[in-house]
Write an enzyme that holds these catalytic residues in place. Structure first.
Site, short mmCIF file in Angstrom:
data_model
loop_
_atom_site.label_atom_id
_atom_site.label_comp_id
_atom_site.label_asym_id
_atom_site.label_seq_id
_atom_site.Cartn_x
_atom_site.Cartn_y
_atom_site.Cartn_z
N ARG A 1 38.68 26.71 33.81
CA ARG A 1 39.48 27.66 34.61
C ARG A 1 40.95 27.66 34.21
O ARG A 1 41.61 28.69 34.23
CB ARG A 1 39.37 27.31 36.09
CG ARG A 1 38.16 27.94 36.71
CD ARG A 1 38.24 27.99 38.23
NE ARG A 1 37.14 28.80 38.68
CZ ARG A 1 37.25 30.07 39.05
NH1 ARG A 1 38.41 30.67 39.07
NH2 ARG A 1 36.19 30.76 39.42
N ILE B 1 40.06 33.60 41.76
CA ILE B 1 41.30 33.00 42.25
C ILE B 1 42.21 32.77 41.05
O ILE B 1 41.78 32.16 40.07
CB ILE B 1 41.01 31.63 42.91
CG1 ILE B 1 39.86 31.76 43.90
CG2 ILE B 1 42.28 31.03 43.50
CD1 ILE B 1 40.23 32.01 45.29
N HIS C 1 43.10 42.30 50.98
CA HIS C 1 41.94 41.56 51.52
C HIS C 1 41.33 42.36 52.67
O HIS C 1 42.06 42.86 53.53
CB HIS C 1 42.41 40.18 52.01
CG HIS C 1 41.29 39.36 52.57
ND1 HIS C 1 40.37 38.72 51.75
CD2 HIS C 1 40.92 39.08 53.84
CE1 HIS C 1 39.48 38.09 52.51
NE2 HIS C 1 39.79 38.30 53.78
C1 GRF Z 1 38.38 45.63 48.40
O1 GRF Z 1 37.71 45.84 49.60
C2 GRF Z 1 39.37 44.51 48.54
O2 GRF Z 1 39.79 44.29 49.84
C3 GRF Z 1 38.61 43.32 48.06
O3 GRF Z 1 37.77 43.78 47.05
C4 GRF Z 1 37.46 45.16 47.29
C5 GRF Z 1 37.68 45.89 45.99
O4 GRF Z 1 37.27 47.20 46.01
N1 GRF Z 1 39.53 42.30 47.60
P1 GRF Z 1 37.58 48.19 44.81
O5 GRF Z 1 37.13 47.51 43.52
O6 GRF Z 1 39.04 48.46 44.81
O7 GRF Z 1 36.75 49.39 45.09
#
Ligand code: GRF
Length: 235
Positions: free
Chosen positions: A77, A104, A121
């Site tokens: 990583r 991450i 998120h």
């Molecule tokens: C989103 O819902 C975001 O909150 C999460 O991953 C998803 C990504 O969706 N971290 P996209 O690839 O932008 O359609």
């Protein structure tokens, strides 16, 4: 490079490098807002950890440079994270945008872009960090969830909160239907935050702050108190 929002920028729009792993609907929303003139930014490059990430085609259609940095191509990583930091740095971003990036980021990324990495998120942090946030919300039987844009730090979804939008949880929701509604809110909130940073109205740091007199963005359902100016009326 001068800290974001604290000095006049030499370039006309905020230069973004967007990191994705999947469909890229947030990338699409950011590009649409830029096209509409409501987000003063340029997507300089799109970087993915997956060669088959659907969102990469969005970049290709617009001749936006792309790069793939796969974890499996590296020893561990840490070496992957160093390669990712090197690749992202080659595009010289003002801001690194994690738009559905499912890994991450590590110490190399954090050192290279300290305080300049944003993530979205699908929950109202600090509730439901980590994976499957919409499923966690359904399991907890909450009536309101939403999305959070935050600065990335060394933890999992723990960095300073920049803005949030609330989304109602309906009686017949499952994780998928709730996530779809949350993503709809993300598509408004994320470009609005990027625009706020571009204009210097939002300043990133250990405590995110808003420049005084900044009008709140009414398209967001709620803005975090850190972003709303002192005299702003939050409903
Ligand atoms: C989103 O819902 C975001 O909150 C999460 O991953 C998803 C990504 O969706 N971290 P996209 O690839 O932008 O359609």
């Amino acid at each position: 490079m001068a800290p974001i929002g604290t000095a006049p920028r030499q370039r006309s729009a905020l230069q973004l490098t967007v990191l994705i792993s999947g469909t890229g609907s947030n990338l699409r929303a950011i590009l649409a807002a830029i096209d509409a003139g409501t987000c003063d930014a340029t997507v300089r490059a799109v970087v993915s950890d997956r060669a088959n990430a659907q969102g990469l085609s969005l970049a290709s259609e617009r001749s936006i440079p792309t790069a793939i940095v796969k974890l499996s191509d590296y020893e561990n990583r840490s070496t992957w994270d160093a390669a990712l930091a090197h690749t992202v740095a080659s595009f010289d971003p003002d801001l690194v945008v994690l738009a559905g990036f499912m890994k991450i980021v590590g110490e190399h990324m954090l050192a290279a872009f300290e305080g300049r990495i944003l993530n979205v998120h699908p929950a109202l942090l600090p509730a439901f960090p980590g994976n499957d946030a919409p499923a966690q919300a359904i399991a907890a039987n909450v009536r309101i969830s939403g999305c959070t844009v935050h600065v990335v730090d060394g933890g999992v979804d723990t960095g300073p909160i920049v803005a949030q939008a609330a989304v109602r949880v309906l009686a017949n929701d499952d994780a998928e239907s709730l996530h779809a509604r949350i993503q709809h809110a993300e598509h408004t909130l994320f470009p609005a935050v990027i625009h706020g940073i571009a204009r210097g109205a939002i300043k990133l740091g250990a405590r995110v702050s808003a420049a005084s007199g900044t009008p709140s963005d009414e398209r967001a359902v709620l803005l975090s108190p850190a972003v709303a100016p002192p005299n702003d009326k939050v409903p």
